[in-house]
Design an enzyme around this catalytic site. Structure first.
Site, PDB file in Angstrom:
ATOM      1  N   GLU A  13       0.781  -1.169  -0.011  1.00  0.00           N
ATOM      2  CA  GLU A  13      -0.058   0.015  -0.024  1.00  0.00           C
ATOM      3  C   GLU A  13       0.984   1.343   0.052  1.00  0.00           C
ATOM      4  O   GLU A  13       1.776   1.225   0.907  1.00  0.00           O
ATOM      5  CB  GLU A  13      -0.792  -0.026   1.184  1.00  0.00           C
ATOM      6  N   GLY A  39       2.990   2.092  10.856  1.00  0.00           N
ATOM      7  CA  GLY A  39       3.011   1.294  12.017  1.00  0.00           C
ATOM      8  C   GLY A  39       2.634  -0.273  11.827  1.00  0.00           C
ATOM      9  O   GLY A  39       3.209  -1.084  12.226  1.00  0.00           O
ATOM     10  N   MET A  96       0.451  -2.877   8.819  1.00  0.00           N
ATOM     11  CA  MET A  96      -0.269  -2.950   7.458  1.00  0.00           C
ATOM     12  C   MET A  96      -1.194  -4.307   7.224  1.00  0.00           C
ATOM     13  O   MET A  96      -0.902  -5.191   7.839  1.00  0.00           O
ATOM     14  CB  MET A  96       0.835  -3.146   6.259  1.00  0.00           C
ATOM     15  N   GLU A  97      -2.510  -4.064   6.880  1.00  0.00           N
ATOM     16  CA  GLU A  97      -3.591  -4.876   7.043  1.00  0.00           C
ATOM     17  C   GLU A  97      -3.512  -6.076   5.848  1.00  0.00           C
ATOM     18  O   GLU A  97      -4.725  -6.586   5.686  1.00  0.00           O
ATOM     19  CB  GLU A  97      -5.002  -4.320   7.059  1.00  0.00           C
ATOM     20  N   ASN A  98      -2.359  -6.308   5.220  1.00  0.00           N
ATOM     21  CA  ASN A  98      -2.621  -7.561   4.281  1.00  0.00           C
ATOM     22  C   ASN A  98      -3.471  -8.690   4.558  1.00  0.00           C
ATOM     23  O   ASN A  98      -3.499  -9.056   5.716  1.00  0.00           O
ATOM     24  CB  ASN A  98      -1.138  -8.036   3.951  1.00  0.00           C
ATOM     25  N   HIS A 134      -6.755  -1.933  15.076  1.00  0.00           N
ATOM     26  CA  HIS A 134      -7.122  -1.439  13.742  1.00  0.00           C
ATOM     27  C   HIS A 134      -6.762  -2.243  12.679  1.00  0.00           C
ATOM     28  O   HIS A 134      -7.732  -2.297  11.615  1.00  0.00           O
ATOM     29  CB  HIS A 134      -6.254  -0.282  13.820  1.00  0.00           C
ATOM     30  N   GLU A 135      -5.515  -2.879  12.485  1.00  0.00           N
ATOM     31  CA  GLU A 135      -5.382  -3.806  11.223  1.00  0.00           C
ATOM     32  C   GLU A 135      -6.423  -4.958  11.185  1.00  0.00           C
ATOM     33  O   GLU A 135      -6.842  -5.334  10.107  1.00  0.00           O
ATOM     34  CB  GLU A 135      -3.993  -4.380  11.314  1.00  0.00           C
ATOM     35  N   HIS A 163      -9.574  -3.934   9.610  1.00  0.00           N
ATOM     36  CA  HIS A 163      -9.618  -3.521   8.315  1.00  0.00           C
ATOM     37  C   HIS A 163      -9.971  -4.978   7.525  1.00  0.00           C
ATOM     38  O   HIS A 163     -10.424  -4.620   6.290  1.00  0.00           O
ATOM     39  CB  HIS A 163      -8.330  -3.454   7.838  1.00  0.00           C
ATOM     40  N   GLU A 169      -9.615   4.157   6.234  1.00  0.00           N
ATOM     41  CA  GLU A 169      -8.995   4.619   7.123  1.00  0.00           C
ATOM     42  C   GLU A 169      -9.812   5.201   8.248  1.00  0.00           C
ATOM     43  O   GLU A 169      -9.657   5.017   9.348  1.00  0.00           O
ATOM     44  CB  GLU A 169      -7.702   5.379   6.767  1.00  0.00           C
TER      45      GLU A 169
HETATM   46  N1  BES Z   1      -3.217   0.960   5.795  1.00  0.00           N
HETATM   47  C1  BES Z   1      -2.463   1.322   6.768  1.00  0.00           C
HETATM   48  C2  BES Z   1      -0.963   1.419   6.616  1.00  0.00           C
HETATM   49  C3  BES Z   1      -0.471   2.169   5.521  1.00  0.00           C
HETATM   50  C4  BES Z   1      -0.328   3.495   5.732  1.00  0.00           C
HETATM   51  C5  BES Z   1       0.197   1.795   4.274  1.00  0.00           C
HETATM   52  C6  BES Z   1       0.319   4.406   4.686  1.00  0.00           C
HETATM   53  C7  BES Z   1       0.655   2.694   3.415  1.00  0.00           C
HETATM   54  C8  BES Z   1       0.587   3.896   3.586  1.00  0.00           C
HETATM   55  C9  BES Z   1      -2.550   0.896   8.128  1.00  0.00           C
HETATM   56  O1  BES Z   1      -3.978   0.271   8.229  1.00  0.00           O
HETATM   57  C10 BES Z   1      -2.861   2.138   9.070  1.00  0.00           C
HETATM   58  O2  BES Z   1      -3.435   2.902   9.118  1.00  0.00           O
HETATM   59  N2  BES Z   1      -1.751   2.103   9.868  1.00  0.00           N
HETATM   60  C11 BES Z   1      -1.474   3.077  10.977  1.00  0.00           C
HETATM   61  C12 BES Z   1      -1.787   2.634  12.223  1.00  0.00           C
HETATM   62  C13 BES Z   1      -3.343   2.809  12.793  1.00  0.00           C
HETATM   63  C14 BES Z   1      -3.497   2.505  14.065  1.00  0.00           C
HETATM   64  C15 BES Z   1      -3.764   4.382  12.500  1.00  0.00           C
HETATM   65  C16 BES Z   1       0.075   3.276  10.857  1.00  0.00           C
HETATM   66  O3  BES Z   1       0.721   2.584  10.319  1.00  0.00           O
HETATM   67  O4  BES Z   1       0.454   4.325  11.736  1.00  0.00           O
HETATM   68 ZN    ZN Z   2      -5.620   1.615   8.423  1.00  0.00          ZN
END
Ligand code: BES
Ligand code: ZN
Length: 877
Positions: A128, A268, A270-272, A304-305, A308, A327
Site C-alpha cells: 500500500e 505502524g 499493514m492490514e494485508n 485497527h489492522e 480492516h 482509514e
Molecule cells: N493501511 C495502513 C498502513 C499504511 C499507511 C500503508 C500508509 C501505506 C501507507 C494501516 O492500516 C494504518 O493505518 N496504520 C497506521 C496505524 C493505525 C492504528 C492508524 C499506521 O501505520 O500508523
Molecule cells: Zn488503517
C-alpha cells in the site's frame, strides 16, 4: 524514482479500469543478489469500460528488469510493447488472455521500504498504496481485484518460514538446500493487500473460536529474541476478534490470521489479507522494555489492522481518494474498541488532544485538504491526520446523528451490500442515509470542505422573562483552493449547568443533555423558565471536530470543572482555564513584563490533588497544561520562547505552591501490585509521573525522587518517565548522565528501548539540543536507514523540541534540511514526513520565518527531489 515533472491526479478524472485480472499466479524465486518474479495473469477486458480497443497498460517501476513477456504462451517481442517511466504498454492484448511476465528485482538494495525489501535478515513486502508495481508489472489500482496464488522459493536454512496471504496449499524441498511454499487466498483482493515474508522466524500460536464455532489459528512471527514480547498483541488480537463480532457482527473469514513483526517499516502496521505486517514498535510489548503508552498503542494498532479485514479488505476503496472510507472508519472502530477496553473518557480526551494539536494544525496549514481530497501528486502524502483522525470524527458524527441502532443497521447494510467490492465514501454515506431515512446531503460537506469550522456562541439571559438564549454562529477559514465555505451540519451536544452544579432540564421531557444540529450560519436556541442564568456546557464529548468559542469567566470554568456531568467537558473546562492563564502569561512574556501566576488555577489544581475520590487518570489529564505544540496551534503567531517561558513559569509556580500536595500524591500512588497494562494502573502511574514532573521544579526534592525511581522502577513506564525528568532538569544533570549510561548498558540489545533512549534525549529542552542530537547520530543505536530510529531522533527533535529546533540562528532548520536531503534518495516517505515542521513557517515571527523559508527553498532547489517532498515543499512555498 526521480520525477522531474510530478503530475497531479484528480478525482474527477476517475475511470473504471480497461482490463480486469481475474487470477494472479506469482512465483518468487529468492536469491542473494536478486529475486526472480514470474507472474501469470488471467486478463480480460472490463465490460464496463467505455473503450473497447485501448491498449493494455500495466504499472511497473523503472527498477523492474524485464526478462520476458508471453501472451497465451507465445513470447512477444520488444516491438509489441513499450516501456514508459510509469509502466508497460502492450498494444495488441487480446480481450481475454493469460499474460506471463518475468522480471528481476533487487530487494536487498531497496531502501524505500515499498515493494519487496529486506529488513535485517528477512524479506518482507509493503504494497500500500502503490508498492506492488515495484514487484512486477500489474494493474496496481485498488479497483482491480484478483484471486492470488503465490509460490515462494528460497534457501531453506536461511529462510525456513515462507508466508503469503490466505491458506498454505503446498510445500516441499527442492534441489540445493532450497524449499518452497505455495499459498492461496480465496478472497479477491487488490494488489495493495498482497504480502510475502521469508525469514528465520519464531512463532507464538494461539486460537480463536468464532461466533459460528470456527476455529482460527492465530500466529505471531517474530525473531527468536522477541518471543517474550508477543502476549499483549495476542491478547489484543483475540479481544479485537470478539469485539468486532459483538459490536459490528463481523466474523473472521480465513482459517488463520498471521502477524509478522519487522524492524524496518515506514508505518505502524499493514492490514494485508490474512498476513498483517507490523513494525516491531507496534506489536512487541513487555513491561520491562515497553511503556504504558506503547502497550496501548499495540492494542490499538492490532485492533485497527484486524478491523480492516472488513472495513478495507472485504469492502475496499475504489481509488485512493476514498482512503478515508477505510482509514477514517477503521480509526473510528479502533477508538471505540480502545474506549471499551479501557476508560472511554480518557480515550476520548487523548484522541481530542491529538486531533486539536496535530490535525487542526494540518488543516490550518498549506497541506490542508478535505477528508476526501480531490487531487494529489503523491498518494503517500495523503495518509494524513485529516484523512485518518478527522475522517474518524466524521464517522462518529454520523453515529451520533443516527443513534446506535441505525448506525449498526447502516454498517450492516454497507458491509453486506458491498462485500467483495471496491467502493466510494458515497456508498458508505448512502447506506447510512438509507437505513435512517435521514437526508445527509448537507452533512456530506464534511468530506469535501477542508479547514476547521469555528463556532462562536453567545448567550443572553432575560431576568424578567426568565428566558435564556444561546446563539450559535458557524464559519470556516479559507484554506488552499477553498476560499468560500458553505455551512456544515454540526452536531452539538450540550447541557445547561445550574448554580447547584446539576444539569437543568432542557425541555418538557426533562432531558439534561441534547444534541442540537447546527446547519445554518446562525441559529438561536431559547430556553424558558430559568430562574437564574445557567453555565452552558457545550460540545460535550467533543461531539464535532470544531473550535468552539464562548466567553467563559474563570469562575464559570471552575464551576464546570467541578460539576459538569460530562467527563470530557469537566476536563475541557480545565483546559480552557489553563489556556486563559497561559495566554495571559505568553502576552506578558512577549512584552517582557513580570510574570505573575494566576491563583485560581493553583486553587483548582490544589483541590484536584486533595480529593482522593477522583480517578487518578482524570486528575493526571486535568493537571496537564496544554502542550507547547498545542499552544503553537492556537496562536496567531508562534512566539516560541515566550510560549516556552510562560509554560515553564506556570509549571514552576504550580510546583512551588503545591509542593506538599504533589509530594503526598506521589507517595500515595506508589504501586504495590504487579505490573499490568490496565486502565487503573496506567492512570495511577500517569498521575504519579505527572506529579514527579512538577516536583522536578522543586530543588533537590524532584531530582532525588526521580533518581530513586529510575533505579527502583520495575517497569519501563516509570523508568522512562524518571529518565526523561532527569534529562530535562538543569539541576539534575549529574544524575541524568549516570541514568543515561545505565539505561544504555541495560538495554543496548533492546532496539525499541534504545529508540526511547534516543527520543528522550532528542526532546530534552535544555540548551544545546541540536549538538546533542548531532552527537547521537554517531551513536551505534542510531541508523538513518531505520525509520523508527530516524523518527526517534530526527523526527522527535524537529517536531517535539520547539525551543531547540526553532533557535534564532536557524541551525535547527539547516540541520533538518540536510537530513531531508540525505533521506530523499534513501526513503522518500520518511523524508516527506520530516518536512512537516518547516511547512508552518508562516506562523513564526522574523527571523525564524525567513530562515525556515530559506530551508524549504534549499530543499526545493535540490536536484533529483522525489515527488513526495516536491509536493509538500511546493505547496508550502
Ligand atoms: N493501511 C495502513 C498502513 C499504511 C499507511 C500503508 C500508509 C501505506 C501507507 C494501516 O492500516 C494504518 O493505518 N496504520 C497506521 C496505524 C493505525 C492504528 C492508524 C499506521 O501505520 O500508523
Ligand atoms: Zn488503517
Amino acid at each position: 524514482m526521480k520525477d522531474a515533472t510530478a503530475q497531479t491526479i484528480y478525482l474527477k478524472d476517475y475511470q473504471v479500469p480497461e482490463f480486469l485480472i481475474d487470477k494472479t499466479h506469482l512465483v518468487f524465486d529468492l536469491n542473494d543478489e536478486f529475486c526472480r518474479v514470474r507472474s501469470s495473469l488471467s486478463i480480460r477486458r472490463n465490460p464496463e469500460s467505455q473503450s473497447s480497443s485501448s491498449p493494455l497498460f500495466l504499472h511497473g517501476g523503472a527498477e523492474l528488469e524485464l526478462q520476458k513477456i508471453e501472451i497465451d504462451s507465445a513470447v512477444i517481442s520488444e516491438t509489441d510493447y513499450q516501456r514508459t517511466a510509469e509502466g508497460l504498454i502492450i498494444d495488441q492484448a487480446p480481450d481475454n488472455c493469460v499474460i506471463n511476465i518475468e522480471v528481476l528485482i533487487k530487494p536487498h538494495l531497496n531502501t524505500t521500504m515499498m515493494g519487496l525489501y529486506k529488513s535485517r535478515t528477512m524479506y518482507c513486502t509493503q504494497c500500500e498504496a502503490e508498492g506492488f508495481r515495484n514487484i512486477t508489472f500489474y494493474l496496481d489500482r485498488p479497483d482491480v481485484m484478483s484471486e492470488f496464488t503465490t509460490k515462494i522459493i528460497a534457501d531453506k536454512q536461511q529462510f525456513p518460514i515462507l508466508l503469503s496471504n490466505g491458506n498454505p496449499i503446498d510445500q516441499g524441498d527442492i534441489e540445493n538446500g532450497r524449499h518452497f511454499a505455495t499459498w492461496h487466498d480465496p478472497f479477491k483482493k487488490p494488489a495493495y493487500l498482497f504480502a510475502l515474508v521469508a525469514g528465520d522466524l519464531s512463532v507464538v500460536e494461539d486460537s480463536f473460536t468464532t461466533c459460528t464455532n470456527r476455529n482460527i489459528l492465530l500466529q505471531i512471527f517474530v525473531e527468536e529474541k522477541d518471543l517474550n514480547k508477543c502476549d499483549h498483541a495476542m491478547l489484543s488480537l483475540k479481544n479485537s476478534m470478539r469485539w468486532d463480532e459483538q459490536t459490528y457482527g463481523r466474523e473472521y473469514d480465513l482459517d488463520r490470521f498471521m502477524i509478522v513483526a519487522v524492524d524496518d517499516f515506514n508505518m505502524g502496521a499493514m492490514e494485508n489479507k490474512g498476513l498483517n505486517i507490523f513494525n516491531t514498535s507496534a506489536v512487541l510489548a513487555n513491561p520491562k522494555t515497553t511503556t504504558d503508552a506503547a502497550f496501548q498503542r499495540v492494542e490499538g494498532i492490532v485492533a485497527h489492522e484486524y478491523f480492516h479485514n472488513w472495513s478495507g479488505n472485504r469492502v475496499t476503496c475504489r481509488d485512493w481518494f476514498q482512503l478515508s472510507l477505510k482509514e477514517g472508519f477503521t480509526v473510528y472502530r479502533d477508538s471505540q474498541f480502545s474506549a471499551d477496553m479501557n476508560s472511554p473518557v480518557v480515550k476520548r480526551i487523548e484522541d481530542v488532544v491529538y486531533l486539536r494539536t496535530h490535525q487542526f494544525a494540518e488543516d490550518a496549514g498549506p497541506m490542508s485538504h478535505p477528508v476526501q481530497p480531490d487531487a494529489y501528486m503523491e498518494i503517500n502524502n495523503f495518509y494524513t491526520l485529516t484523512v485518518y483522525e478527522k475522517g474518524a470524527e466524521v464517522v462518529g458524527m454520523i453515529h451520533s446523528l443516527l443513534g446506535d441502532e441505525k448506525f449498526r443497521q447502516g454498517s450492516d447494510l454497507y458491509f453486506s451490500r458491498h462485500d467483495g467490492q471496491a467502493v466510494t465514501i458515497e456508498e458508505f454515506v448512502g447506506a447510512m442515509e438509507e437505513v435512517s431515512g435521514q437526508d445527509l446531503k448537507q452533512f456530506r460537506r464534511w468530506y469535501k470542505q477542508s479547514g476547521t469550522p469555528v463556532i462562536d456562541v453567545t448567550s443572553h439571559y432575560d431576568p424578567e422573562a426568565k428566558t435564556y438564549n444561546l446563539t450559535f454562529e458557524q464559519s470556516c477559514p479559507a484554506t488552499p483552493g477553498q476560499s468560500q465555505k458553505k455551512p456544515f451540519v454540526i452536531p452539538i451536544k450540550f447541557g445547561l449547568v445550574g448554580a447547584d452544579g446539576r444539569d437543568l432540564p432542557l425541555n418538557n421531557q426533562g432531558d439534561q443533555s441534547m444534541v442540537f444540529s447546527l446547519y445554518e450560519t446562525s441559529q438561536t436556541l431559547v430556553f424558558e423558565n430559568l430562574q437564574q442564568p445557567p453555565v452552558p456546557s457545550l460540545l460535550r464529548g467533543f461531539s464535532a471536530p470544531v473550535k468552539l468559542n464562548y466567553n467563559y469567566s474563570s469562575d464559570q470554568l471552575a464551576h464546570l470543572m467541578a460539576n459538569d456531568s460530562d467527563g470530557f467537558n469537566r476536563w475541557d473546562a480545565g483546559q480552557k482555564l489553563s489556556l486563559q492563564v497561559l495566554n495571559k502569561l505568553i502576552e506578558d512574556a512577549k512584552a517582557e513584563r513580570e510574570l505573575v501566576m494566576d491563583q485560581q488555577l493553583i486553587k483548582v489544581f490544589k483541590s484536584l490533588l486533595s480529593d482522593h475520590s477522583l480517578d487518578p487518570a482524570m486528575v493526571n489529564l486535568m493537571l496537564q497544561l496544554p502542550s507547547e505544540a498545542q499552544l503553537h496551534e492556537q496562536a496567531e503567531i508562534i512566539y516560541v520562547e515566550a510560549i516556552h517561558r510562560a509554560r515553564q513559569f506556570a509549571r514552576q509556580s504550580i510546583a512551588t505552591a503545591l509542593e506538599q500536595q504533589l509530594a503526598s500524591t506521589y507517595q500515595r500512588l506508589t504501586e504495590t501490585q504487579d505490573y499490568a497494562p490496565e486502565a487503573n494502573q496506567i492512570g495511577r502511574r500517569a498521575l504519579r509521573n505527572c506529579v514527579l514532573g512538577y516536583l522536578m521544579k522543586v530543588k533537590t526534592v524532584g531530582p532525588e525522587l526521580a533518581w530513586q525511581q529510575f533505579n527502583n522502577a520495575s517497569n519501563m513506564t516509570d523508568k522512562a518517565a524518571a529518565l526523561s525528568a532527569l534529562v530535562n532538569c538543569e539541576t539534575a544533570q549529574n544524575y541524568a548522565t549516570q541514568a543515561l549510561k545505565a539505561f544504555e548498558q541495560d538495554y543496548c540489545d533492546e532496539t525499541l528501548a534504545m529508540n526511547l533512549w534516543l527520543q528522550v534525549q532528542a526532546t530534552s529542552q535544555l540548551p544545546e539540543g541540536l549538538e546533542r542530537v548531532q552527537a547521537l547520530m554517531e551513536h551505534s543505536a542510531f541508523n538513518i536507514n531505520n525509520p523508527n530510529k530516524a523518527r526517534s531522533l530526527l523526527g522527535a527533535f524537529c517536531s517535539a523540541n520547539p525551543i531547540n529546533f526553532h533557535n534564532k540562528e536557524g541551525s535547527g532548520y539547516e540541520f533538518l534540511q540536510q537530513q531531508i536531503i540525505a533521506l530523499n534518495a534513501l526513503n522518500p516517505q520518511v523524508a516527506a514526513r520530516l518536512v512537516t515542521p518547516l511547512t508552518r513557517w508562516k506562523k513564526l515571527p522574523e527571523p525564524n520565518c525567513q530562515l525556515m523559508r530559506d530551508a524549504l527553498q534549499q530543499i526545493a532547489n535540490h536536484k533529483g527531489l522525489v515527488k513526495d517532498i516536491q509536493e509538500i515543499v511546493t505547496k508550502s512555498l
